[in-house]
Motif scaffolding. Structure first.
Motif, mmCIF file in Angstrom:
data_model
loop_
_atom_site.group_PDB
_atom_site.id
_atom_site.type_symbol
_atom_site.label_atom_id
_atom_site.label_comp_id
_atom_site.label_asym_id
_atom_site.label_seq_id
_atom_site.Cartn_x
_atom_site.Cartn_y
_atom_site.Cartn_z
ATOM 1 N N ALA A 148 0.848 -1.188 0.000
ATOM 2 C CA ALA A 148 0.000 0.000 0.000
ATOM 3 C C ALA A 148 0.885 1.240 0.000
ATOM 4 N N VAL A 149 0.566 2.193 -0.832
ATOM 5 C CA VAL A 149 1.393 3.396 -0.978
ATOM 6 C C VAL A 149 0.579 4.621 -0.574
ATOM 7 N N GLN A 150 1.055 5.306 0.454
ATOM 8 C CA GLN A 150 0.470 6.564 0.890
ATOM 9 C C GLN A 150 1.350 7.711 0.370
ATOM 10 N N TRP A 151 1.648 8.696 1.169
ATOM 11 C CA TRP A 151 2.429 9.865 0.756
ATOM 12 C C TRP A 151 2.834 10.638 1.997
ATOM 13 N N ASP A 152 3.782 11.539 1.839
ATOM 14 C CA ASP A 152 4.115 12.460 2.934
ATOM 15 C C ASP A 152 3.953 13.920 2.516
ATOM 16 N N VAL A 153 3.597 14.157 1.254
ATOM 17 C CA VAL A 153 3.340 15.523 0.785
ATOM 18 C C VAL A 153 2.022 15.539 0.029
ATOM 19 N N VAL A 154 1.056 16.306 0.525
ATOM 20 C CA VAL A 154 -0.205 16.478 -0.187
ATOM 21 C C VAL A 154 -0.118 17.778 -0.977
ATOM 22 N N SER A 155 -0.417 17.698 -2.267
ATOM 23 C CA SER A 155 -0.248 18.870 -3.128
ATOM 24 C C SER A 155 -1.349 19.903 -2.944
ATOM 25 N N GLY A 156 -2.520 19.452 -2.510
ATOM 26 C CA GLY A 156 -3.644 20.373 -2.416
ATOM 27 C C GLY A 156 -4.252 20.720 -3.759
ATOM 28 N N ASP A 157 -3.967 19.885 -4.790
ATOM 29 C CA ASP A 157 -4.479 20.219 -6.122
ATOM 30 C C ASP A 157 -5.952 19.863 -6.312
ATOM 31 N N ALA A 158 -6.501 19.033 -5.420
ATOM 32 C CA ALA A 158 -7.903 18.642 -5.577
ATOM 33 C C ALA A 158 -8.818 19.851 -5.448
ATOM 34 N N PHE A 159 -9.541 20.128 -6.514
ATOM 35 C CA PHE A 159 -10.492 21.239 -6.585
ATOM 36 C C PHE A 159 -9.823 22.611 -6.472
ATOM 37 N N ALA A 160 -8.504 22.664 -6.595
ATOM 38 C CA ALA A 160 -7.788 23.939 -6.463
ATOM 39 C C ALA A 160 -7.993 24.794 -7.705
ATOM 40 N N THR A 161 -7.986 26.100 -7.504
ATOM 41 C CA THR A 161 -8.096 27.051 -8.615
ATOM 42 C C THR A 161 -6.856 27.927 -8.740
ATOM 43 N N ASP A 162 -5.904 27.776 -7.836
ATOM 44 C CA ASP A 162 -4.698 28.605 -7.813
ATOM 45 C C ASP A 162 -3.482 27.703 -7.977
ATOM 46 N N ALA A 163 -2.917 27.667 -9.192
ATOM 47 C CA ALA A 163 -1.767 26.808 -9.464
ATOM 48 C C ALA A 163 -0.557 27.208 -8.641
ATOM 49 N N ASP A 164 -0.382 28.500 -8.399
ATOM 50 C CA ASP A 164 0.765 28.951 -7.605
ATOM 51 C C ASP A 164 0.684 28.432 -6.174
ATOM 52 N N ALA A 165 -0.529 28.400 -5.624
ATOM 53 C CA ALA A 165 -0.703 27.890 -4.264
ATOM 54 C C ALA A 165 -0.376 26.399 -4.199
ATOM 55 N N VAL A 166 -0.772 25.642 -5.217
ATOM 56 C CA VAL A 166 -0.445 24.220 -5.271
ATOM 57 C C VAL A 166 1.066 24.038 -5.334
#
Length: 285
Positions: free
Chosen positions: A208-226
């Motif tokens: 099983a593969v999780q992560w340690d960095v969430v990008s926050g890209d889900a439903f995001a509208t600001d690419a710079d913030a991601v």
């Protein structure tokens, strides 16, 4: 695996469990078998690296690679499509993102795509194209994208007696689309799992593969913030979770145009999840 930023904190406890279990992949321990292969076949050099089973034979969980001076980072992209979203696709909603894949190719960035079987059914030519490109590896994100625990971001729940079949159905969908070398890695929909789910999937032979960095890209509208969120979170050995779905993550491709050059400027090398798992399982190699 669509997780809005404001909800990600709910998975932190689960990630902690993943870190503990990932430590079980120590040098010299046998690797789990690849799905559909007998356990004795897992020692063959041609098999992708996996972690050894966790305590009591539980499915092992990988969160990140070793924090070594070798600055590697794995970008992962969830190609989400839930089993009941066919009508939305028929009405014109795009769950794929060819431009994102093209950008990764242009930047020559290896990546791991966690694909649902339903996505492969909807976009078989794209699944085959990604699967045949040595720059990428395809891993399993379930067939249905239904949750393997209760109370997982509003997702429907897979019954316990259907969990293994749901994972195996995804591998079948990949083969039907022309993907011949799907990896023995599984990402829980929503990132949600518990001991019951880990125990139920133990016979499938996946890590099983999780992560340690969430990008926050889900439903995001600001690419710079991601981009900022990724760049602030990455450490050597990090696994970054992003998405390969235009409708649910419309800014991801644009964010990559900042993330990739900046991480390379910082000395990072992009790798697939398989390389990080191989290093974690055999740190002396």
């Amino acid at each position: 695996m669509i997780i809005p930023v404001r909800r990600f904190a709910a998975t932190c406890a689960l990630s902690a469990l993943g870190v503990a279990l990932a430590a079980c992949g120590a040098p010299g321990t046998p690797q789990a078998a690849r799905p559909g292969q007998p356990a004795s076949a897992s020692a063959a050099p041609s098999r992708p690296p996996t972690l050894a089973p966790g305590p009591a034979g539980l499915t092992p969980v990988f969160t990140n690679g070793p924090r070594t001076p070798d600055k590697t980072v794995a970008l992962t992209f969830d190609a989400d499509m839930t089993a009941d979203e066919g009508p939305r696709a028929a009405d014109g909603e795009h769950f794929d993102n060819p431009r994102l894949i093209a950008t990764l190719r242009a930047f020559k960035v290896p990546a791991t795509v966690f694909m649902t079987g339903r996505w492969a059914d909807e976009y078989p030519e794209e699944a085959k194209d990604i699967g045949q490109d040595p720059l990428f590896e395809i891993a399993n994100h379930s067939y249905s994208h239904y949750a393997f625990t209760d109370n997982c971001y509003g997702l429907p729940t897979v019954p316990e007696d259907r969990m293994r079949a749901d994972v195996e159905q995804a591998y079948t969908a990949f083969k039907k689309a022309g993907v011949r070398n799907a990896m023995p890695y599984f990402r829980f929909p929503g990132g949600c799992y518990d001991q019951k789910a880990l125990r139920t999937l133990s016979s499938v032979g996946v890590t099983a593969v999780q992560w340690d960095v969430v990008s926050g890209d889900a439903f995001a509208t600001d690419a710079d913030a991601v981009a900022r969120q990724v760049l602030q979170g990455v450490k050597p050995g990090s696994v970054v979770v992003m998405h390969c779905t235009r409708s649910a993550a419309p800014t991801t491709e644009e964010a990559l145009r900042t993330i990739v050059p900046e991480l390379r400027k910082q000395g990072y090398r992009f790798v697939k999840v398989s390389e990080l798992i191989g290093t974690a399982a055999h740190p002396d190699h």
